[in-house]
Design a protein around this motif. Sequence first.
Motif, mmCIF file in Angstrom:
data_model
loop_
_atom_site.group_PDB
_atom_site.id
_atom_site.type_symbol
_atom_site.label_atom_id
_atom_site.label_comp_id
_atom_site.label_asym_id
_atom_site.label_seq_id
_atom_site.Cartn_x
_atom_site.Cartn_y
_atom_site.Cartn_z
ATOM 1 N N ALA A 105 -4.524 5.905 8.105
ATOM 2 C CA ALA A 105 -3.232 5.242 8.288
ATOM 3 C C ALA A 105 -2.608 4.792 6.967
ATOM 4 O O ALA A 105 -1.457 5.107 6.670
ATOM 5 C CB ALA A 105 -3.416 4.062 9.221
ATOM 6 N N ARG A 106 -3.403 4.092 6.159
ATOM 7 C CA ARG A 106 -2.829 3.525 4.938
ATOM 8 C C ARG A 106 -2.471 4.611 3.923
ATOM 9 O O ARG A 106 -1.412 4.572 3.299
ATOM 10 C CB ARG A 106 -3.821 2.531 4.329
ATOM 11 C CG ARG A 106 -3.206 1.783 3.190
ATOM 12 C CD ARG A 106 -4.088 0.673 2.708
ATOM 13 N NE ARG A 106 -3.739 0.399 1.326
ATOM 14 C CZ ARG A 106 -4.304 -0.539 0.617
ATOM 15 N NH1 ARG A 106 -5.242 -1.289 1.139
ATOM 16 N NH2 ARG A 106 -3.947 -0.739 -0.624
ATOM 17 N N ALA A 107 -3.364 5.590 3.800
ATOM 18 C CA ALA A 107 -3.096 6.693 2.859
ATOM 19 C C ALA A 107 -1.842 7.448 3.290
ATOM 20 O O ALA A 107 -1.006 7.807 2.445
ATOM 21 C CB ALA A 107 -4.296 7.621 2.814
ATOM 22 N N PHE A 108 -1.688 7.656 4.587
ATOM 23 C CA PHE A 108 -0.508 8.367 5.104
ATOM 24 C C PHE A 108 0.771 7.612 4.765
ATOM 25 O O PHE A 108 1.733 8.195 4.274
ATOM 26 C CB PHE A 108 -0.646 8.541 6.626
ATOM 27 C CG PHE A 108 0.599 9.055 7.297
ATOM 28 C CD1 PHE A 108 1.029 10.355 7.105
ATOM 29 C CD2 PHE A 108 1.360 8.219 8.117
ATOM 30 C CE1 PHE A 108 2.199 10.822 7.710
ATOM 31 C CE2 PHE A 108 2.514 8.678 8.726
ATOM 32 C CZ PHE A 108 2.933 9.986 8.523
ATOM 33 N N ARG A 109 0.749 6.290 4.998
ATOM 34 C CA ARG A 109 1.942 5.478 4.703
ATOM 35 C C ARG A 109 2.289 5.557 3.222
ATOM 36 O O ARG A 109 3.444 5.746 2.844
ATOM 37 C CB ARG A 109 1.676 4.017 5.081
ATOM 38 C CG ARG A 109 1.673 3.789 6.547
ATOM 39 C CD ARG A 109 1.675 2.301 6.858
ATOM 40 N NE ARG A 109 1.322 2.109 8.241
ATOM 41 C CZ ARG A 109 0.195 1.543 8.651
ATOM 42 N NH1 ARG A 109 -0.673 1.084 7.779
ATOM 43 N NH2 ARG A 109 -0.062 1.419 9.931
ATOM 44 N N ASP A 110 1.252 5.423 2.380
ATOM 45 C CA ASP A 110 1.482 5.429 0.925
ATOM 46 C C ASP A 110 2.050 6.774 0.476
ATOM 47 O O ASP A 110 2.972 6.828 -0.334
ATOM 48 C CB ASP A 110 0.167 5.149 0.187
ATOM 49 C CG ASP A 110 -0.286 3.709 0.372
ATOM 50 O OD1 ASP A 110 0.458 2.942 1.010
ATOM 51 O OD2 ASP A 110 -1.376 3.353 -0.107
ATOM 52 N N ILE A 111 1.493 7.849 1.025
ATOM 53 C CA ILE A 111 1.972 9.197 0.662
ATOM 54 C C ILE A 111 3.438 9.365 1.082
ATOM 55 O O ILE A 111 4.249 9.891 0.324
ATOM 56 C CB ILE A 111 1.055 10.272 1.302
ATOM 57 C CG1 ILE A 111 -0.288 10.320 0.552
ATOM 58 C CG2 ILE A 111 1.710 11.661 1.286
ATOM 59 C CD1 ILE A 111 -1.360 11.143 1.210
#
Lengths: 76, 202
Positions: free
Chosen positions: B183-189
């Motif tokens: 979730a967090r990596a997706f948002r950051d990307i």
Amino acid sequence: MSVILDSQFATAEDTAAALGVSDSRFKRLMRLAGPKAIARRVLAAAGYKTGTNGKFKLKTASRKKQTRGKTKKAAH
Amino acid sequence: MAKRKKPRTEVFLNIPYDKKFERLFIAYVAGVSAFGLVPRATLEIPDSSRRLNKILKLIGDCEYSIHDLSRVELDRKKPCTPRFNMPFELGLTVAQQKHKKKESWYVFESTGYRMEKSLSDLNGTDAKIHEGKVAGVFAELCQTFKRRGRQPTVQQMARIYREVRRNQAAILKESGAKSPYKARAFRDICVVASAWADRVVE
């Protein structure tokens, strides 16, 4: 058939708001993708090392000072 | 008072979450962001008993949806099973949009005429064939969306893709994730891709 988009172009702020990214994390990500980070990456790839106060140093200049004289003998 | 433009538009990405698909996943995020759209995915939803309701809400919130059926195939792990998540979510989207009397879902595939075989109920729907290539995804997105004013080129999408890939390692390291399917990596990307899109697309 193509869809013609007439909505507002989503900026990074819009995307962060839609995905629930916190302000502090957003600032960090902007720094990560910012021009300074890119310059640092380009210079690192070119063999330069960033020094303090934003000055760039050659990689050779950052080598450790060579030991000389008595210190060198003691070291051996 | 001047008429304000519609607020940002969100796109639901229904894609497989596996290692081999990583490049295409970033390509979708970069491509969608290049059009000034906000990518959304079920990755954002935490695992819980109410997951299906949240997926339905997410699909309902998004104006458009992209469904990649290129990896609806048997996995190697025993027992060998096909992956039903993508067709299932496509079905949910079609049903929801029929109810709202709109059709803004798009099917992407890597091989031509495979969808007609695997999902013949969708006959008459043109699948967008990307051939499993990043450039193919960009080309098909360009065929799907058009924007007045800030129309991105394939080259601009590729630039956004490259920059996101460059930042990917740092993003994953900071979020403590091993893959971008968190979730967090997706948002950051998505945020980084959007920042680049705003900078690159004129």
